[in-house]
Design an enzyme around this catalytic site. Sequence first.
Site, PDB file in Angstrom:
ATOM      1  N   TYR A 111      40.235  32.702  -8.510  1.00 48.61           N
ATOM      2  CA  TYR A 111      39.063  32.393  -7.599  1.00 48.61           C
ATOM      3  C   TYR A 111      37.798  32.466  -8.620  1.00 48.61           C
ATOM      4  CZ  TYR A 111      36.169  32.304  -3.421  1.00 48.61           C
ATOM      5  OH  TYR A 111      34.905  32.206  -2.595  1.00 48.61           O
ATOM      6  N   LYS A 184      39.479  30.944  -1.390  1.00 52.64           N
ATOM      7  CA  LYS A 184      39.201  32.059  -0.530  1.00 52.64           C
ATOM      8  C   LYS A 184      40.145  32.644   0.425  1.00 52.64           C
ATOM      9  CE  LYS A 184      35.285  34.049   0.717  1.00 52.64           C
ATOM     10  NZ  LYS A 184      34.089  34.523  -0.195  1.00 52.64           N
ATOM     11  N   ASP A 256      30.101  29.020   1.795  1.00 49.80           N
ATOM     12  CA  ASP A 256      29.273  28.205   0.848  1.00 49.80           C
ATOM     13  C   ASP A 256      28.422  27.123   1.905  1.00 49.80           C
ATOM     14  OD1 ASP A 256      29.629  29.936  -0.973  1.00 49.80           O
ATOM     15  OD2 ASP A 256      31.530  28.637  -1.846  1.00 49.80           O
ATOM     16  N   ALA A 312      15.244  35.425  -1.818  1.00 46.86           N
ATOM     17  CA  ALA A 312      15.513  35.427  -0.242  1.00 46.86           C
ATOM     18  C   ALA A 312      16.143  34.201   0.199  1.00 46.86           C
ATOM     19  CB  ALA A 312      14.091  35.153   0.176  1.00 46.86           C
ATOM     20  N   THR A 314      20.406  32.809   1.460  1.00 48.66           N
ATOM     21  CA  THR A 314      21.290  33.269   2.496  1.00 48.66           C
ATOM     22  C   THR A 314      21.926  34.817   2.142  1.00 48.66           C
ATOM     23  OG1 THR A 314      21.981  31.165   2.843  1.00 48.66           O
ATOM     24  CG2 THR A 314      23.517  32.887   3.495  1.00 48.66           C
TER      25      THR A 314
END
Length: 596
Positions: A111, A184, A256, A312, A314
């Site tokens: 990953y 994931k 994402d 600033a 996600t």
Amino acid sequence: MFSRQAKITGIGCSRKIETSARGCDVLRDPALNKGSAFTQEERNSLGLNGLLPPVISNELEPQLTRALTAYRKAPTDLDKHIYMWRLHDNNVTLFYALLQRHLMEMLPVVYDPVVGEAIEQYSEIITRPRGVFLSINEPDEIEEKLSAFGASADDIDLLVASDAEEILGIGDWGANGIDISIGKLAVYTAAAGVDPHRVIPIVLDVGTNNQKLLNDPLYIGYRHSRVVGEVYDNFIDAYVRAAKKLFPRAMLHWEDFGSTNARRILSRFRDKVPTFNDDMQGTGAIVLGALLNAVRRSDTLWSDQRVVILGAGTAGVGIADQIRDQMVRHGVSQDEATRRIWLVDLPGLLTDDMKHGLLDFQVSYARPAAEVQAWSRVSADMLPATQTRWPAMAALRSEKAQNGGVIDLAEVVKKVRPTILIGTSTTPHLFTEELVKDMASHVERPIIFPLSNPTNLHEATPAQLIEWTDGRVLVATGAPFENVTFKGVSYTIGQANNAALYPGLGFGAIVSRASHVSDEMIFAAAQAVASQATDATPGAALLPSNADLRATSSVVAVAVASKAQEQNIAQEKFTDVIEAVNSAQWWPIYQPVIAI
């Protein structure tokens, strides 16, 4: 996912696989294939005699030895990544057995971060397609494509979907982003025991703004700039409708997505279906887990914290939300808690006179312009060159440059005197020695988390922070770092890796069949992670080691399932939550294969 020729029966140690497949069809199915571990009885009944070497290995160990040798002979990390996924395409059980036994070594290869390299070269290295590719130019075919996976309503527990707009530190990679969903899910299985045959990786191909891909004749995705607006929203709605119609018990994981879409999508669906966004909620919760221990060790109160976050997006605002909610739990009003958090991004400190250029989720944290009117400003040209995927942020920086300059991080630290400093900027070296020493001069135990990753993007190294604060800092990082020895004390650096939290959170939601993923379930996950790092001796890590992911994930899953039951949102009722979690876990061991 098992082929339509096979099904699994029983639970726990009594699991077995029944199949109508025979001969080469058995060996070609990675969910069925056991290679040399097929017993003689299985070989006879499944028509495998002559298709396998005659030596029978009744356990995994010889296969693991051969696989590990081949893995370590691969010359590069990308070659190792490719080898592992080809192993997966041949034998799912062996893949996960190898990954679990060497998790610390192999997780970064399977990953993050090597998956980023694989995504960038996906068109050249694609092997066997996995998952489901849904294209925005074929919205009426979503249900048909999901159905083609061959699963029935009760067969699927989890779908991970990405539109691949903001992958890790590499940005927009269109349909190549299927690999992020695949990776994931591998972590869900390796870390928490989510059954790999009951999941679906999905890419939501809405086009790409990556010119390299659009001009690449080998690109496998939709050759169009990213579709936005109502057409995009309708496509997402159609995906959710189809997923819930076909797999009504499944949790939907978002991965994402771009900052302008991630929070909006989550807000739209979070009260309607069990759904979760790891970039926002997972990142915020794992950082909160580290902060629970850091604030405790600093012997301070949550109501006294002053927090500066550099970056600033996600992740940064997701962390801010978790910190705000934790302050509220300790008696601070939501307005006051919000005012105890300062966000710094490309245009400097975010202030309310920037409203036309801020993203909607940043607005509540913008400081009153009048409050900072007397603060010093610097020319934007003096700030490090940083990249942004938000044109509005770049425009704000230009505007500020023309109207008196930018309130930079150093000025914010000087004026705020923060107790907590967090970096999610993806820009290296922004936590300078002068800035850190300024912070440390006002705080006995400064809490500093340089979270940007991969390693080369860190805002400062742990060794630097420890030296600059004379060993007083409480530090966690986003990328892995070796231990640091300073003045005779060995400092173990905890990594705020979402893999310690989201697999257990998702598994707890699956086991309990939670109707939705509540804020209380996420907080329970953060507390559970923090509980696994209770050593408070000098230099002890603030988070558990990734070597203990399976144990940590089990603790998280139990806490999450318990909270779902306590809140009456668990559709699966049980009297012993620990047993419910343990019995539902999938382990990479060979199951008997029965010919039918």
